[in-house]
Scaffold this active site. Structure first.
Site, mmCIF file in Angstrom:
data_model
loop_
_atom_site.group_PDB
_atom_site.id
_atom_site.type_symbol
_atom_site.label_atom_id
_atom_site.label_comp_id
_atom_site.label_asym_id
_atom_site.label_seq_id
_atom_site.Cartn_x
_atom_site.Cartn_y
_atom_site.Cartn_z
ATOM 1 N N CYS A 39 34.332 -22.531 54.205
ATOM 2 C CA CYS A 39 33.065 -21.821 54.963
ATOM 3 C C CYS A 39 32.359 -21.163 54.101
ATOM 4 C CB CYS A 39 33.674 -20.898 56.068
ATOM 5 S SG CYS A 39 34.582 -19.598 55.641
ATOM 6 N N ASP B 185 38.690 -19.172 51.289
ATOM 7 C CA ASP B 185 38.331 -20.321 50.455
ATOM 8 C C ASP B 185 36.811 -20.514 50.781
ATOM 9 O OD1 ASP B 185 38.121 -22.730 49.315
ATOM 10 O OD2 ASP B 185 40.080 -23.620 49.996
ATOM 11 N N HIS B 186 36.233 -20.617 49.586
ATOM 12 C CA HIS B 186 34.828 -20.687 49.781
ATOM 13 C C HIS B 186 34.447 -22.143 50.070
ATOM 14 C CE1 HIS B 186 30.837 -19.017 50.097
ATOM 15 N NE2 HIS B 186 31.151 -18.074 49.234
ATOM 16 N N ARG B 187 35.398 -23.182 49.976
ATOM 17 C CA ARG B 187 35.291 -24.905 50.187
ATOM 18 C C ARG B 187 35.114 -24.821 51.782
ATOM 19 N NH1 ARG B 187 39.939 -27.036 47.027
ATOM 20 N NH2 ARG B 187 41.088 -25.323 48.151
#
Length: 476
Positions: free
Chosen positions: A450, A446-448
């Site tokens: 890291c 999940d790019h949110r």
């Protein structure tokens, strides 16, 4: 005098709102004891036996095997408090009998009600019921049909209440009174698509609006309107000519495990901005280490257990990835313990059992727990507790003979590690070309929570441990 009590499909917990009848364990006329299992149902989480809190004689069953019922729908009725004589049952079944909590039935309820509706999901006691139940026969009964809609009376346009609330009377063809819908998923589906639930006719018991009703209504709205024909032809054409023909092909209902998987994966793709990175690793030394461990005696260590130990150590170094996102609060919640899920293919579909407290387990303990949960999955014996609470998922899709994949994150987790098959490949080893055991590792995150640097660091650490397992010898 026997009192006829109605037993409804209980709240099965874990956010479940419906269940499919798999197998009836009792028939009409059978004598049941308190807390005796009466029906086997399949939910989106597991297959469970539902015990009846009443003791007595079954007078009616609601729903055939294969029928999907919402929570709160009638399951069966039981005559309690009498001798069980045929003449008593004949008097109780066809007429209007008081339900649990009404008048004279209270003494029978107190002595014939256990308070337990499902193993692991107890209740404090019988809930008060106001609706009376009418039983037409001793045969398998159908759920009550929706009440006929009264023709709307002329009225001024009233304000429209929020979807799913109890609206006031509306003009047009809308429904008056509270909207009969239980499932929060159904409410959300309608709200997200702007569908007014007052315009939907429910096909469930007492007009209850089911997910299938909302989906049918949405599909009807999405169909393109038929082009109007010239006036003379329209007057002569039969009404059926404007009907929309449904596409041909086999239709498979998305329900049970398949439906739950579809909902979770769709939600994952909708909410999570995921990204994937991958790397090839030389697993020759890891395979040799496992062979040496198993040759030393004692319980055999599985490859999945060794990979799980590597994941736990990697998460300790990169705790951002053992987290979840609270979307409403706009906060990242970093979780203190690692509960490791692993993908398992079963005859019922894909499930993800969870190994609790994986960070505190040895390789032997992990091997034993993986084996237990895998066997339970194959036998459809997993409990809701076995399938919930995961914080990170390990997906070994190499068992299907494939090298790589782009895993979809198991919502609401933040990451998943995928492992392909381990096969001999040409590899540069110590400056020379050699045949080594190579595996492709793919990591979706999940790019949110890291950025790519953290994700790349995690995956590189996992690959280094696969190539040099001696790093982990002290904790295996």
């Amino acid at each position: 005098m026997a009192q006829v009590l109605e037993f409804k499909l209980p709240d099965l917990g874990e956010g479940l709102t419906e269940a499919e009848i798999v197998r009836w364990l009792v028939g009409v006329g059978d004598v049941v004891a308190i807390d005796q299992p009466v029906v086997e149902v399949e939910t989106a989480k597991a297959m469970v036996e539902v015990p009846c809190p009443y003791g007595g004689v079954v007078t009616a069953r609601y729903g055939e095997e294969g029928t999907e019922l919402p929570v709160g729908a009638p399951l069966l009725t039981v005559a309690v408090g009498g001798t069980g004589a045929p003449e008593e049952l004949a008097e109780a079944a066809p007429g209007t009998a008081p339900t649990a909590g009404e008048g004279a039935a209270e003494s029978a309820v107190s002595s014939e009600y256990s308070g337990n509706v499902l193993v692991g999901y107890g209740t404090a006691g019988p809930a008060a019921r106001r609706r009376r139940v009418r039983h037409e026969s001793h045969a398998v009964a159908k759920a009550p049909a929706p009440a006929a809609q009264a023709p709307p009376a002329p009225a001024a346009q009233a304000p429209v209440a929020p979807v799913g609330s109890a609206p006031v009377a509306a003009s047009g063809t809308g429904r008056e009174g509270p909207v009969p819908v239980i499932s929060p998923l159904v409410r959300k589906l309608a709200r997200d698509r702007g569908l007014d639930l007052r315009e939907v006719r429910g096909s469930g018991p007492e007009g209850l609006i089911l997910r299938a009703d909302v989906e049918s209504a949405l599909a009807a709205l999405d169909r393109p309107a038929a082009a109007p024909a010239p006036a003379p032809a329209r007057a002569a054409a039969p009404a059926a000519s404007s009907a929309v023909v449904a596409p041909a092909g086999e239709r498979v209902p998305l329900r049970g495990v398949r439906g739950a998987v579809a909902d979770k994966l769709s939600r994952s793709r909708t909410e999570i901005p995921d990204a994937t990175c991958w790397v090839d690793a030389d697993a020759t030394e890891l395979m040799a280490a496992r062979t040496a461990m198993n040759a030393a005696g004692g319980p055999k260590i599985s490859l999945l257990a060794l990979l799980a130990r590597i994941c736990v150590h990697a998460l300790a170094r990169f705790p951002e990835l053992n987290s979840t996102v609270d979307t409403a609060a706009r906060e990242i919640v970093r979780l203190p313990d690692v509960h490791l899920g692993f993908a398992a293919q079963t005859p019922r579909g894909l499930v993800v059992p969870v190994v609790k407290d994986a960070g505190t387990r040895t390789a032997e303990s992990l091997t034993a727990e993986f084996a237990r949960l895998t066997e339970a999955a194959r036998e459809s014996a997993l409990t809701p507790a076995d399938l919930t609470g995961g914080t990170f998922t390990l997906n070994n899709y190499g068992v299907f003979g494939v090298d790589g994949s782009t895993p979809i994150i198991n919502h609401p987790e933040a990451a998943m590690l995928g492992v392909g098959r381990i096969i001999p490949k040409p590899w540069v080893h110590h400056g020379e070309l050699a045949v080594r055991q190579v595996v492709q590792l793919s990591f979706t995150f999940d790019h949110r929570v890291c950025d790519g640097g953290t994700a790349g660091g995690f995956l590189r650490y996992v690959a280094d441990c696969v190539e040099q397992p001696a790093v982990l010898l002290r904790t295996l």
